[in-house]
Enzyme design. Structure first.
Site, short mmCIF file in Angstrom:
data_model
loop_
_atom_site.label_atom_id
_atom_site.label_comp_id
_atom_site.label_asym_id
_atom_site.label_seq_id
_atom_site.Cartn_x
_atom_site.Cartn_y
_atom_site.Cartn_z
N VAL A 78 0.84 -1.20 0.00
CA VAL A 78 0.00 0.00 0.00
C VAL A 78 0.87 1.25 0.00
O VAL A 78 0.63 2.20 -0.76
CB VAL A 78 -0.95 0.00 1.21
CG1 VAL A 78 -1.62 1.37 1.38
CG2 VAL A 78 -2.01 -1.08 1.06
N LYS A 131 -6.38 -5.12 8.53
CA LYS A 131 -6.53 -6.54 8.82
C LYS A 131 -6.65 -6.75 10.33
O LYS A 131 -5.97 -6.11 11.12
CB LYS A 131 -5.35 -7.32 8.25
CG LYS A 131 -5.31 -7.25 6.72
CD LYS A 131 -4.12 -8.00 6.16
CE LYS A 131 -4.14 -7.94 4.63
NZ LYS A 131 -3.89 -6.59 4.10
#
Length: 276
Positions: A78, A131
């Site tokens: 990312v 997550k």
């Protein structure tokens, strides 16, 4: 697609992501490194290469120059993808889940570069939160400290990737892609921040991974990390593979739904931003 999804699903999903973006009226530009060359908009052959090769490096923002000089193939995190996309003038980026502050970070200092990169990278990131393997509360605190705004898409609760609700509240929510685009435009016109904007897009509750199954598999996975002494950038691939095996593929199905939903929303945001 190189480190988060098993073969051959990874290449198929990469192609589905791009088609999802096209179907929503936007132009996909998947980012990666091939032979040391950063590519913004991988073609089919390049996608296949990064999805099937055995020696694809996992590249964060700090790794890009070194990997380019050494001529490697690399899949961008990312942090790296956001940095490259912003440099290329791309205002919207879709991913599955952000990195964040790891559990026991007070001892390990293990915090994803995604957070600090977004603190100075003007890009909108559509994701399903972070997550659930991470310290979600600490991650949200760090984002606040770094000046990175987080808005929930049709929710005031921060999603936990596989789970629709991580258990943490959000200060802001939006109801449409047009509202996200207006936030982007307001940030530019006011010029008060060069940080990114996070749009947290949860799965519907009936599409999430069963919470009891999730908690049990996560506990087993964290114990496995400790036994194997796995740390750093190897943590996420290990836990994703563990979830896939322990849930007999159910987590993979959820993962794919997350990615495709985020790609669709990001495409709609891009379209609204381009045509206010």
């Amino acid at each position: 697609m190189s480190h988060g999804l098993p073969r051959p699903d990874n290449l198929k999903v990469a192609q589905e992501i791009e088609q999802t973006v096209r179907s929503a009226g936007a132009v996909p530009a998947t980012i990666g490194m091939v032979g040391g060359q950063l590519i913004v908009g991988l073609d089919e052959a390049q996608l296949a290469r990064l999805a099937t090769a055995d020696d694809v490096a996992k590249l964060s923002a700090r790794d890009l120059a070194v990997a380019a000089a050494l001529g490697v193939d690399g899949a961008t995190t990312v942090a790296a993808t956001a940095a490259v996309a912003a440099r290329a003038g791309i205002p919207v980026f879709a991913t599955g889940g952000l990195g964040g502050v790891h559990r026991a970070a007070a001892e390990s200092f293990d915090e994803s570069a995604d957070l600090t990169t977004l603190a100075h990278t003007p890009i909108t990131v559509v994701c399903a939160g972070v997550k659930s393997i991470l310290d979600v509360g600490a991650t949200l605190e760090r984002l606040e400290t770094l000046g990175v705004p987080v808005v929930g898409y049709r929710t005031r609760r921060f999603p936990g990737f596989y789970l629709a609700d991580s258990g943490h509240d959000l200060d802001w929510s939006v109801e449409s892609s047009e509202e996200v685009a207006r936030i982007m435009q307001a940030r530019e016109s006011h010029g008060v921040s060069r940080a990114g904007l996070i749009v947290a897009n949860p799965l519907p509750a009936d599409e999430q991974l069963d919470p009891e199954l999730h908690d049990r598999v996560l506990a087993d996975g964290l114990a496995g990390l400790a036994r194997a002494r796995i740390a750093g950038k190897a943590v996420t691939p290990y836990l994703l593979a563990h979830f896939h095996a322990a849930t007999e593929g159910r987590s993979l199905a959820v993962n794919i739904r997350i990615i495709l939903r985020n790609a669709e929303l990001a495409a709609k945001v891009a379209l609204a931003y381009a045509h206010p």
